[in-house]
Design an enzyme around this catalytic site. Structure first.
Site, short mmCIF file in Angstrom:
data_model
loop_
_atom_site.label_atom_id
_atom_site.label_comp_id
_atom_site.label_asym_id
_atom_site.label_seq_id
_atom_site.Cartn_x
_atom_site.Cartn_y
_atom_site.Cartn_z
N ASP A 18 33.40 44.49 35.92
CA ASP A 18 33.41 44.18 37.65
C ASP A 18 33.05 42.34 38.03
O ASP A 18 32.57 41.68 37.13
CB ASP A 18 33.06 44.94 37.70
CG ASP A 18 33.01 45.90 39.84
OD1 ASP A 18 33.74 44.82 40.15
OD2 ASP A 18 32.38 45.63 40.13
N HIS A 35 41.22 37.31 38.13
CA HIS A 35 41.89 38.09 37.20
C HIS A 35 42.24 37.80 35.68
O HIS A 35 41.42 38.14 34.70
CB HIS A 35 42.19 38.99 37.42
CG HIS A 35 42.12 40.20 38.30
ND1 HIS A 35 40.92 40.84 38.71
CD2 HIS A 35 42.53 40.27 39.86
CE1 HIS A 35 40.90 41.48 38.96
NE2 HIS A 35 41.84 41.14 39.78
N LEU A 129 37.88 45.35 14.02
CA LEU A 129 36.86 45.89 15.72
C LEU A 129 37.71 46.76 16.39
O LEU A 129 39.67 46.47 16.18
CB LEU A 129 36.63 44.54 17.02
CG LEU A 129 36.66 45.29 18.11
CD1 LEU A 129 35.70 45.58 17.77
CD2 LEU A 129 36.47 43.85 18.60
#
Ligand code: IPE
Ligand code: IPE
Ligand code: MG
Length: 238
Positions: A18, A35, A129
């Site tokens: 955020d 972003h 991962l």
């Protein structure tokens, strides 16, 4: 800079990424640029998980509520997602990263969905991962879908109501088969869950940092790991 030594490492880190908009405001750039910068933090966190041997990371990238933002921002985020997946695929292959989506994938624009599903398919054999991307994700929607699926099995006579356990519910969620997060990080200082993994975070340790997501890197990641290592997890016991 080298790795720091820690007594215990989480198996699964979940992050509410955020603060991109506020970062953009403070830098006098567009939200879109915020972003874009946030996507660089994603890459840093992938590398840090690999370095620390953390096998699972879930990133909250787009919520069911985020569809209510102005179309221009939603479109910019979808373009960015598509570009990120395309540009990073070879790197994910080289780094042995397996991509897994959770959320209402059917709501994504067709182009994005295609790129996503092909990246999921291509990386399905990787085991370094597990990178879980929460896209058009909302925990209430997830639980609603799970309840509906279970009800259908009951109606079809495949499942007795008395046989429904926590395991039945857990397996019916989008995250069925994935371990619950041990550590949940939220950036930009907000102290709320915003409809993220309500069931799965039941016993997660929560670390909130004031740092805005585009500024999140090694220092903040290691601070969260250090915080986690210092916690006494009791799970209700003594
Ligand atoms: C997080 O940054 C990214 C998404 C929710 C997609 P925000 O866009 O929420 O940034 P703030 O909270 O407005 O600063
Ligand atoms: C949560 O952030 C969703 C994501 C990070 C994708 P928001 O910025 O949408 O949440 P609120 O509005 O602060 O609760
Ligand atoms: Mg926000």
């Amino acid at each position: 800079m080298g790795k720091i030594h820690l007594e215990k490492i989480p198996r699964h880190v979940a992050i509410i990424m955020d603060g991109n908009g506020r970062w953009a405001d403070t830098h006098g750039v567009t939200r879109r640029a915020g972003h874009t910068e946030g996507a660089r933090s994603v890459q840093r966190c992938v590398d840090l998980c690999l370095e620390y041997g953390i096998p699972w990371m879930t990133l909250y990238a787009f919520s069911t509520e985020n569809w209510k933002r102005p179309l221009s921002e939603v479109s910019a985020l979808m373009v960015l997602l598509n570009r990120f997946l395309k540009q990073r695929l070879s790197e994910m292959m080289a780094k042995n990263v397996r991509l897994l989506p959770i959320g209402e994938i059917h709501r994504l624009p067709q182009r994005c969905r295609k790129t996503l599903l092909s990246a999921v398919e291509r990386t399905s054999g990787n085991a370094g991962l597990n990178l879980v991307l929460a896209l058009s994700y909302g925990s209430r929607q997830e639980i609603t879908d799970a309840v509906r699926g279970i009800a259908e099995r009951v109606a079809a006579g495949e499942l007795r109501p008395e046989a429904i356990t926590e395991k039945t519910v857990g397996e019916a969620l989008y995250t069925g088969g994935m371990p619950d997060p041990d550590l949940m990080i939220r950036t930009s200082g907000e102290r709320r869950l915003s409809n993220f993994l309500l069931w799965q975070l039941s016993y997660a340790e929560i670390h909130v940092t004031e740092c805005l997501w585009p500024d999140f890197g090694r220092e903040q990641f290691e601070a969260a790991l250090r915080d986690y290592a210092s916690r006494k997890r009791r799970f209700g016991k003594r």
